[in-house]
Each structure stands twice: as structure tokens, then as C-alpha cells.
Design an enzyme around this catalytic site. Sequence first.
Site, PDB file in Angstrom:
ATOM      1  N   SER A 142     -18.265   7.433  20.171  1.00 14.75           N
ATOM      2  CA  SER A 142     -17.092   8.002  19.474  1.00 14.75           C
ATOM      3  C   SER A 142     -16.350   8.904  20.448  1.00 14.75           C
ATOM      4  O   SER A 142     -16.952   9.451  21.383  1.00 14.75           O
ATOM      5  CB  SER A 142     -17.558   8.837  18.277  1.00 14.75           C
ATOM      6  OG  SER A 142     -16.487   9.591  17.742  1.00 14.75           O
ATOM      7  N   TYR A 155     -22.940  15.469  14.797  1.00 16.17           N
ATOM      8  CA  TYR A 155     -22.354  14.156  15.126  1.00 16.17           C
ATOM      9  C   TYR A 155     -21.923  14.101  16.592  1.00 16.17           C
ATOM     10  O   TYR A 155     -22.255  13.161  17.315  1.00 16.17           O
ATOM     11  CB  TYR A 155     -21.159  13.908  14.196  1.00 16.17           C
ATOM     12  CG  TYR A 155     -20.452  12.587  14.397  1.00 16.17           C
ATOM     13  CD1 TYR A 155     -20.956  11.421  13.831  1.00 16.17           C
ATOM     14  CD2 TYR A 155     -19.270  12.502  15.127  1.00 16.17           C
ATOM     15  CE1 TYR A 155     -20.293  10.202  13.994  1.00 16.17           C
ATOM     16  CE2 TYR A 155     -18.610  11.292  15.297  1.00 16.17           C
ATOM     17  CZ  TYR A 155     -19.122  10.141  14.729  1.00 16.17           C
ATOM     18  OH  TYR A 155     -18.466   8.948  14.897  1.00 16.17           O
TER      19      TYR A 155
HETATM   20  N1  LIG Z   1     -14.258   5.091  11.564  1.00 15.00           N
HETATM   21  C1  LIG Z   1     -13.957   5.837  12.617  1.00 15.00           C
HETATM   22  O1  LIG Z   1     -12.877   6.448  12.698  1.00 15.00           O
HETATM   23  C2  LIG Z   1     -14.930   5.957  13.753  1.00 15.00           C
HETATM   24  C3  LIG Z   1     -14.538   6.661  14.906  1.00 15.00           C
HETATM   25  C4  LIG Z   1     -15.398   6.786  15.967  1.00 15.00           C
HETATM   26  C5  LIG Z   1     -16.651   6.201  15.906  1.00 15.00           C
HETATM   27  N2  LIG Z   1     -17.026   5.533  14.781  1.00 15.00           N
HETATM   28  C6  LIG Z   1     -18.368   4.948  14.775  1.00 15.00           C
HETATM   29  O2  LIG Z   1     -18.303   3.599  14.372  1.00 15.00           O
HETATM   30  C7  LIG Z   1     -19.535   3.249  13.738  1.00 15.00           C
HETATM   31  C8  LIG Z   1     -19.254   2.613  12.391  1.00 15.00           C
HETATM   32  O3  LIG Z   1     -18.582   3.553  11.555  1.00 15.00           O
HETATM   33  P1  LIG Z   1     -17.694   3.124  10.312  1.00 15.00           P
HETATM   34  O4  LIG Z   1     -16.523   4.016  10.303  1.00 15.00           O
HETATM   35  O5  LIG Z   1     -17.506   1.657  10.303  1.00 15.00           O
HETATM   36  O6  LIG Z   1     -18.613   3.609   9.098  1.00 15.00           O
HETATM   37  P2  LIG Z   1     -19.140   2.862   7.785  1.00 15.00           P
HETATM   38  O7  LIG Z   1     -19.691   3.937   6.909  1.00 15.00           O
HETATM   39  O8  LIG Z   1     -18.079   1.973   7.237  1.00 15.00           O
HETATM   40  O9  LIG Z   1     -20.346   1.980   8.338  1.00 15.00           O
HETATM   41  C9  LIG Z   1     -21.552   2.564   8.756  1.00 15.00           C
HETATM   42  C10 LIG Z   1     -22.689   1.648   8.327  1.00 15.00           C
HETATM   43  O10 LIG Z   1     -23.912   2.174   8.854  1.00 15.00           O
HETATM   44  C11 LIG Z   1     -24.907   1.989   7.855  1.00 15.00           C
HETATM   45  N3  LIG Z   1     -26.020   2.891   8.082  1.00 15.00           N
HETATM   46  C12 LIG Z   1     -26.068   4.237   7.867  1.00 15.00           C
HETATM   47  N4  LIG Z   1     -27.289   4.693   8.143  1.00 15.00           N
HETATM   48  C13 LIG Z   1     -28.037   3.634   8.548  1.00 15.00           C
HETATM   49  C14 LIG Z   1     -29.381   3.477   8.961  1.00 15.00           C
HETATM   50  N5  LIG Z   1     -30.241   4.523   8.990  1.00 15.00           N
HETATM   51  N6  LIG Z   1     -29.809   2.248   9.325  1.00 15.00           N
HETATM   52  C15 LIG Z   1     -28.971   1.184   9.268  1.00 15.00           C
HETATM   53  N7  LIG Z   1     -27.694   1.271   8.860  1.00 15.00           N
HETATM   54  C16 LIG Z   1     -27.234   2.478   8.508  1.00 15.00           C
HETATM   55  C17 LIG Z   1     -24.177   2.263   6.540  1.00 15.00           C
HETATM   56  O11 LIG Z   1     -24.876   1.752   5.424  1.00 15.00           O
HETATM   57  C18 LIG Z   1     -22.845   1.567   6.791  1.00 15.00           C
HETATM   58  O12 LIG Z   1     -22.888   0.214   6.393  1.00 15.00           O
HETATM   59  C19 LIG Z   1     -20.357   4.527  13.667  1.00 15.00           C
HETATM   60  O13 LIG Z   1     -21.227   4.569  14.774  1.00 15.00           O
HETATM   61  C20 LIG Z   1     -19.316   5.607  13.789  1.00 15.00           C
HETATM   62  O14 LIG Z   1     -19.830   6.812  14.285  1.00 15.00           O
HETATM   63  C21 LIG Z   1     -16.209   5.398  13.703  1.00 15.00           C
END
Ligand SMILES: NC(=O)c1ccc[n+]([C@@H]2O[C@H](COP(=O)([O-])OP(=O)(O)OC[C@H]3O[C@@H](n4cnc5c(N)ncnc54)[C@H](O)[C@@H]3O)[C@@H](O)[C@H]2O)c1
Length: 249
Positions: A142, A155
Site C-alpha cells: 500500500s 496498517y
Molecule cells: N482499497 C484500497 O484503496 C487499497 C489501497 C492500498 C492497498 N490496498 C490493499 O489491497 C488489498 C485488498 O484490499 P481491498 O480494498 O480489496 O479490501 P477488501 O476488504 O475488498 O478485500 C480484502 C479481502 O481479504 C479477506 N481477508 C481478510 N482477512 C483475511 C484472512 N485472515 N485470511 C484470508 N482472507 C482475509 C477479506 O475477507 C476480503 O475478502 C489489501 O492488502 C489492502 O491493504 C487497498
Amino acid sequence: MRLKDKVAIVTGAASGIGQAIAQVFAREGAKVIVADINDEGGRETVDLITGEGGTAVFGHTDVSVFEETKSMIAYAVDSFGGIHVLVNNAAYLKDFKPVTDTTEEEWDASLDVTLKGVFLCSKAVIPEMIKAGGGSIINIASVGGLVGFASYAAYCSAKGGVIQLTKSLAIDYGRHNIRVNAICPGPIDTPTTPEAQDEKLHQWQRDMTVLGRTASPEEVAYPALFLASDESSFITGSNLVVDGGWTIR
Ligand SMILES: NC(=O)c1ccc[n+]([C@@H]2O[C@H](COP(=O)([O-])OP(=O)(O)OC[C@H]3O[C@@H](n4cnc5c(N)ncnc54)[C@H](O)[C@@H]3O)[C@@H](O)[C@H]2O)c1
């Protein structure tokens, strides 16, 4: 087909960025293992993929539990005969607080999923990738691993760790033809981020980027596809920043 005959595991693929990565990989010919703690969402991802004629299976996996990550790898090998790509995408996306408000339990829960989960899944998959003659591991970090954010102490700490772990893995397993790269997304429109629930925060995100907008999950999935495919065959230990220019100023 850029991932024809490849087998790919995507953690956290029940939702958001992971779901988009799983779909894009399947469209490019990969057989996908959807790994998540959310069974309903995981099955929905599988249905989306198979509905388009792709191949996917769901495996309930908590990435913070080593036994479960080992079962995930065994399931992938049993289902498809080996593993070529692992996307470490799952993260703990709650309890965003400053340090003095963060309990020890919240800190541990965040680090256990977001950082230790990458360690455990990588530890479990690398022996199989060595057997297969190589592979590609993609860690979704991130911009919070590059710069600090108010109230995101655990985080940001975990994501900074993911970027460093990426380099250590790349160094240790490069001679086994295993490439390890990170992606640092900026603001991506997924269902569970606090910004998705709050228009003021969402506007702030748009203002922070050079491009003046947030991105779709597919805009992270295509960079992940590049890192998974042979098109990136000489790239390892790198960190691809996918943030609309957020962190350049
Ligand atoms: N959305 C953003 O703006 C953003 C920005 C930077 C980084 N990210 C990163 O992208 C990745 C995905 O995020 P997202 O926004 O799609 O979130 P999201 O909540 O849509 O998806 C996250 C998924 O991870 C699963 N999860 C949580 N804990 C878990 C565990 N212990 N074991 C297995 N699965 C688990 C959840 O059930 C969910 O399906 C993450 O690593 C997040 O930090 C997202």
C-alpha cells in the site's frame, strides 16, 4: 493468453482488488485458487470466473494460520498439479487508530494478517514453486507502506514490513527462479475501505492524486497480471506504485 497453463493462488479474493485479480488472471488462462475467510464472497468469485468459462476453486483459508496456508497449497497442488503464482492480497482492514488508542490485541490482529500472512503463505508456497522450477509472488502492499497516514499505525507498519519482506524473499529465492514483487496501490474503490463509506474522505483521496481520481480494482489487477506473467521475467524485488501519482509530491 498471458497465464495459459499457470496455476495462481489469490488470497483475499472474495472481494475488491483480490476478486478483480482472480478474474483477470482467469481470463488470461490461469487456473485460480480463491483463498479467503469469507466463504460466501469466495464462492461468488468462483461463480463469476466459471460463468465466463474460466477455471477456479474456493479454499477457505485464514492466512494468519500456518496450518491453513499449508492446506491451501496442498489443495492447489491436488486440484491443478502445482503452483506458479501467489498473490498475497489479504489484509486486516479495520481498527484504523493512532497508537495510544490501539489495543495490543488490535495491533497483533493487524500484523498477524497483513504482514505475518504474507510470510506464512510465502513459506508454504516456496517449496512447491522450487519443485515447479520457479514462480512469481506478488505482495499487495500500500502507499501506507511508503508514507505515514493519520490513524493507520498498525496498517502502515504492516505494509512497510510487506515491502521489506518482498526484498528479502526476492534475494533469498532468486536463484530458484522465484520472482517476488510488491504493488503499492493508492486509493482504489473497494467496498470495505473507510473512504468508501464517507464522501468527504473519498474527495480527499481524489485530491491527493495527480490524476484527480480514485481507481477501479481492475487498475491494480492489470499491473498484477504483468508481474505474474513472463513479460516481467527480469523484474524482482521491485515495488510497483499504482497510486495515480499520490506519493510523487
Ligand atoms: N482499497 C484500497 O484503496 C487499497 C489501497 C492500498 C492497498 N490496498 C490493499 O489491497 C488489498 C485488498 O484490499 P481491498 O480494498 O480489496 O479490501 P477488501 O476488504 O475488498 O478485500 C480484502 C479481502 O481479504 C479477506 N481477508 C481478510 N482477512 C483475511 C484472512 N485472515 N485470511 C484470508 N482472507 C482475509 C477479506 O475477507 C476480503 O475478502 C489489501 O492488502 C489492502 O491493504 C487497498
